[in-house]
Every structure is written in C-alpha cells, then in structure tokens.
Design a protein around this motif. Sequence first.
Motif, PDB file in Angstrom:
ATOM      1  N   PHE A 130     -76.578  60.210   6.506  1.00 31.06           N
ATOM      2  CA  PHE A 130     -77.193  60.314   5.178  1.00 31.06           C
ATOM      3  C   PHE A 130     -78.376  61.277   5.167  1.00 31.06           C
ATOM      4  CE2 PHE A 130     -75.776  55.875   5.829  1.00 31.06           C
ATOM      5  CZ  PHE A 130     -74.715  55.862   4.936  1.00 31.06           C
ATOM      6  N   PHE A 131     -78.609  61.988   6.297  1.00 30.50           N
ATOM      7  CA  PHE A 131     -79.860  62.731   6.460  1.00 30.50           C
ATOM      8  C   PHE A 131     -80.158  63.670   5.279  1.00 30.50           C
ATOM      9  CE2 PHE A 131     -82.066  66.599   7.656  1.00 30.50           C
ATOM     10  CZ  PHE A 131     -83.260  66.097   8.124  1.00 30.50           C
ATOM     11  N   GLU A 132     -79.217  64.538   4.929  1.00 29.50           N
ATOM     12  CA  GLU A 132     -79.522  65.542   3.903  1.00 29.50           C
ATOM     13  C   GLU A 132     -79.767  64.905   2.540  1.00 29.50           C
ATOM     14  OE1 GLU A 132     -77.026  68.963   3.831  1.00 29.50           O
ATOM     15  OE2 GLU A 132     -77.291  69.365   5.969  1.00 29.50           O
ATOM     16  N   ASP A 133     -78.964  63.917   2.182  1.00 34.13           N
ATOM     17  CA  ASP A 133     -79.197  63.223   0.902  1.00 34.13           C
ATOM     18  C   ASP A 133     -80.544  62.510   0.916  1.00 34.13           C
ATOM     19  OD1 ASP A 133     -76.819  64.033  -0.179  1.00 34.13           O
ATOM     20  OD2 ASP A 133     -75.730  62.207   0.352  1.00 34.13           O
TER      21      ASP A 133
ATOM     22  N   VAL B  85     -87.854  64.305  -0.912  1.00 37.91           N
ATOM     23  CA  VAL B  85     -88.660  65.497  -1.203  1.00 37.91           C
ATOM     24  C   VAL B  85     -88.628  65.836  -2.689  1.00 37.91           C
ATOM     25  CG1 VAL B  85     -88.820  68.000  -0.823  1.00 37.91           C
ATOM     26  CG2 VAL B  85     -88.409  66.471   1.110  1.00 37.91           C
ATOM     27  N   THR B  86     -87.454  65.752  -3.299  1.00 37.95           N
ATOM     28  CA  THR B  86     -87.334  66.271  -4.667  1.00 37.95           C
ATOM     29  C   THR B  86     -87.259  65.200  -5.749  1.00 37.95           C
ATOM     30  OG1 THR B  86     -84.899  66.363  -4.756  1.00 37.95           O
ATOM     31  CG2 THR B  86     -86.029  68.214  -3.697  1.00 37.95           C
ATOM     32  N   LYS B  87     -87.061  63.930  -5.361  1.00 46.97           N
ATOM     33  CA  LYS B  87     -86.890  62.911  -6.402  1.00 46.97           C
ATOM     34  C   LYS B  87     -88.001  61.853  -6.388  1.00 46.97           C
ATOM     35  CE  LYS B  87     -82.672  64.458  -7.562  1.00 46.97           C
ATOM     36  NZ  LYS B  87     -82.453  65.429  -6.495  1.00 46.97           N
ATOM     37  N   HIS B  88     -88.373  61.386  -5.196  1.00 48.66           N
ATOM     38  CA  HIS B  88     -89.314  60.264  -5.108  1.00 48.66           C
ATOM     39  C   HIS B  88     -90.416  60.573  -4.102  1.00 48.66           C
ATOM     40  CE1 HIS B  88     -86.588  57.713  -7.391  1.00 48.66           C
ATOM     41  NE2 HIS B  88     -85.617  58.190  -6.629  1.00 48.66           N
TER      42      HIS B  88
ATOM     43  N   LEU C 270     -93.645  74.463  -0.416  1.00 51.44           N
ATOM     44  CA  LEU C 270     -92.783  75.599  -0.074  1.00 51.44           C
ATOM     45  C   LEU C 270     -91.673  75.779  -1.107  1.00 51.44           C
ATOM     46  CD1 LEU C 270     -92.246  75.252   3.800  1.00 51.44           C
ATOM     47  CD2 LEU C 270     -93.545  77.021   2.591  1.00 51.44           C
ATOM     48  N   LEU C 271     -91.130  74.655  -1.560  1.00 54.84           N
ATOM     49  CA  LEU C 271     -89.982  74.697  -2.471  1.00 54.84           C
ATOM     50  C   LEU C 271     -90.402  74.749  -3.937  1.00 54.84           C
ATOM     51  CD1 LEU C 271     -87.898  71.962  -0.616  1.00 54.84           C
ATOM     52  CD2 LEU C 271     -87.312  74.387  -0.750  1.00 54.84           C
TER      53      LEU C 271
ATOM     54  N   PRO D 180     -84.324  71.279 -12.672  1.00 57.62           N
ATOM     55  CA  PRO D 180     -83.047  71.061 -13.323  1.00 57.62           C
ATOM     56  C   PRO D 180     -81.910  70.862 -12.322  1.00 57.62           C
ATOM     57  CG  PRO D 180     -84.245  72.865 -14.357  1.00 57.62           C
ATOM     58  CD  PRO D 180     -85.020  72.479 -13.146  1.00 57.62           C
ATOM     59  N   GLU D 181     -81.917  71.623 -11.271  1.00 61.16           N
ATOM     60  CA  GLU D 181     -80.838  71.474 -10.302  1.00 61.16           C
ATOM     61  C   GLU D 181     -81.376  71.155  -8.920  1.00 61.16           C
ATOM     62  OE1 GLU D 181     -78.441  74.920 -10.524  1.00 61.16           O
ATOM     63  OE2 GLU D 181     -77.903  74.614 -12.606  1.00 61.16           O
ATOM     64  N   GLY D 182     -82.665  71.351  -8.718  1.00 60.63           N
ATOM     65  CA  GLY D 182     -83.241  71.100  -7.407  1.00 60.63           C
ATOM     66  C   GLY D 182     -82.931  72.245  -6.460  1.00 60.63           C
ATOM     67  N   PRO D 183     -83.661  72.306  -5.350  1.00 59.67           N
ATOM     68  CA  PRO D 183     -83.396  73.380  -4.385  1.00 59.67           C
ATOM     69  C   PRO D 183     -82.030  73.181  -3.746  1.00 59.67           C
ATOM     70  CG  PRO D 183     -84.934  71.771  -3.476  1.00 59.67           C
ATOM     71  CD  PRO D 183     -84.706  71.387  -4.905  1.00 59.67           C
ATOM     72  N   SER D 184     -81.442  74.290  -3.312  1.00 55.85           N
ATOM     73  CA  SER D 184     -80.160  74.182  -2.610  1.00 55.85           C
ATOM     74  C   SER D 184     -80.377  73.489  -1.278  1.00 55.85           C
ATOM     75  CB  SER D 184     -79.581  75.577  -2.376  1.00 55.85           C
ATOM     76  OG  SER D 184     -80.398  76.269  -1.437  1.00 55.85           O
ATOM     77  N   ARG D 185     -79.317  72.961  -0.719  1.00 57.35           N
ATOM     78  CA  ARG D 185     -79.430  72.305   0.579  1.00 57.35           C
ATOM     79  C   ARG D 185     -79.901  73.295   1.643  1.00 57.35           C
ATOM     80  NH1 ARG D 185     -77.328  66.979   0.590  1.00 57.35           N
ATOM     81  NH2 ARG D 185     -78.073  66.310  -1.447  1.00 57.35           N
ATOM     82  N   GLY D 186     -79.492  74.559   1.498  1.00 55.63           N
ATOM     83  CA  GLY D 186     -79.918  75.564   2.469  1.00 55.63           C
ATOM     84  C   GLY D 186     -81.425  75.752   2.447  1.00 55.63           C
ATOM     85  N   ARG D 187     -81.998  75.849   1.239  1.00 58.22           N
ATOM     86  CA  ARG D 187     -83.458  76.006   1.118  1.00 58.22           C
ATOM     87  C   ARG D 187     -84.171  74.748   1.598  1.00 58.22           C
ATOM     88  NH1 ARG D 187     -85.464  76.751  -4.243  1.00 58.22           N
ATOM     89  NH2 ARG D 187     -87.418  77.319  -3.245  1.00 58.22           N
ATOM     90  N   LEU D 188     -83.580  73.597   1.302  1.00 63.61           N
ATOM     91  CA  LEU D 188     -84.186  72.333   1.721  1.00 63.61           C
ATOM     92  C   LEU D 188     -84.275  72.263   3.249  1.00 63.61           C
ATOM     93  CD1 LEU D 188     -85.090  69.487   0.516  1.00 63.61           C
ATOM     94  CD2 LEU D 188     -82.809  68.712   1.179  1.00 63.61           C
ATOM     95  N   ILE D 189     -83.187  72.605   3.905  1.00 64.70           N
ATOM     96  CA  ILE D 189     -83.166  72.532   5.366  1.00 64.70           C
ATOM     97  C   ILE D 189     -84.084  73.598   5.972  1.00 64.70           C
ATOM     98  CG2 ILE D 189     -81.710  72.755   7.420  1.00 64.70           C
ATOM     99  CD1 ILE D 189     -81.378  70.144   5.774  1.00 64.70           C
TER     100      ILE D 189
END
Length: 199
Positions: free
Chosen positions: A64-67, A73-76, A96-97, A173-182
Amino acid sequence: MPETRKGPHVTSTSDSRVPACAVLTHVFQHPFMEEDATPTNAEQRRLRAALTTRATDTCMACPFFEDCLDMAVTKHDVSGFVAATTSRQRAQMRNLLRVEVTADDMDALIGVIASGRQIATRDVVALRRAHPDESLDFIAQRLGCSLSTVKRHLRRARAAAASEADASRRHSPEGPSRGRLITAFESVTGMRRGTEAAA
Ligand code: SF4
C-alpha cells in the motif's frame, strides 16, 4: 492478526488487505516514534534507531506504500511515522510539490456532552462503523450521551468529510503524479524505492 516475518525487519500479515503497521503497533505507535520524543541516553537512541529501521523497512515493502504516501502527503496532515516518512518530511514534500492540505477543523470534530465530558466525533463514527446494524440509541448508551448528541456528531462527521473532499479538489484537482510524488520522497528522505533505509 497473525504476524509473519520476511527477512530481518520486514513484516507482512497473512491478510494482504491489512497493512503491517496495523499489526506492528508496538513499533509504529511506540512513544519514541513521535517526532518530539527525546531519547535521553545511548540505549534509548539505539532503540529509536531500531524502531525507525523496522518501520521504514516495513513501509518500503508494503503493497500500500504509494497510496499511503499519497494520502499522507496530499490528502491528510496526519501525525506520526507513515509511509516511511516523518510528519516533518511530509511537510517538506508538500513544499516541493506545492501541495496544500487543509487542517482538520477541530471545532467540528469535537463536541461536549451534557455532563461536560468531552466526546470526540471520531469515537461516534468508529462505534457506528463497528456496529452498523445497531440503533443510534445503542451508540448513545455506549458513549453515555444523548441520542441527539450522537446525531449531531454524525452530521458533523458527514459535513467535515464533504468539506475535506471539496477542499482537496480545490487545492489539488488531480494531485501530483506518482512519479513526482516518489521523486519528492526520494529527495527528502535520501532513500530510493525498494532499497533499505539510508544511513
Ligand atoms: S506504507 Fe503505510 S500502510 Fe504500509 S505499513 Fe507503512 S504506514 Fe502502514
């Protein structure tokens, strides 16, 4: 929940739907995992390092790491050690994001019952979820409060959830991409996905 071991530090559960942190509460919720904890001697510092290594390795191997990282980071704006990060590191990632997270409305989440004892909305919601087929009277009796108090807390919980979802949509609206998050995760923590914790 039975605990199974994978290697020296990593733990998984026999139920793949349950994250290991829910089992390893003695690690993830240890007082030394709090950011403001201050170990006072070498033994305590070693324990804190061992706990951090164990939790980090567990998160890095978690399905579940990425979720989990995305939510934290982006929701709570949650506290504690989550997705191999401290709350300070997650704040650095938000910078950063360029992500903003709406702070919890504590006024909306906490109420007072007639006796003056404080009761948290989250307790009402947790009891409701645990006993979906019971009446609201049952919840009121369990908490020692009135039926109207239970209803008020459930209304607040629904309003807070709707407000949070709306704020989340407006801020990202869409949040950062998983690539940017990682990439942000690796930049802040010095770790790479799938590797052991950096020294
Ligand atoms: S990544 Fe998240 S869900 Fe998985 S073990 Fe770590 S804190 Fe728990």
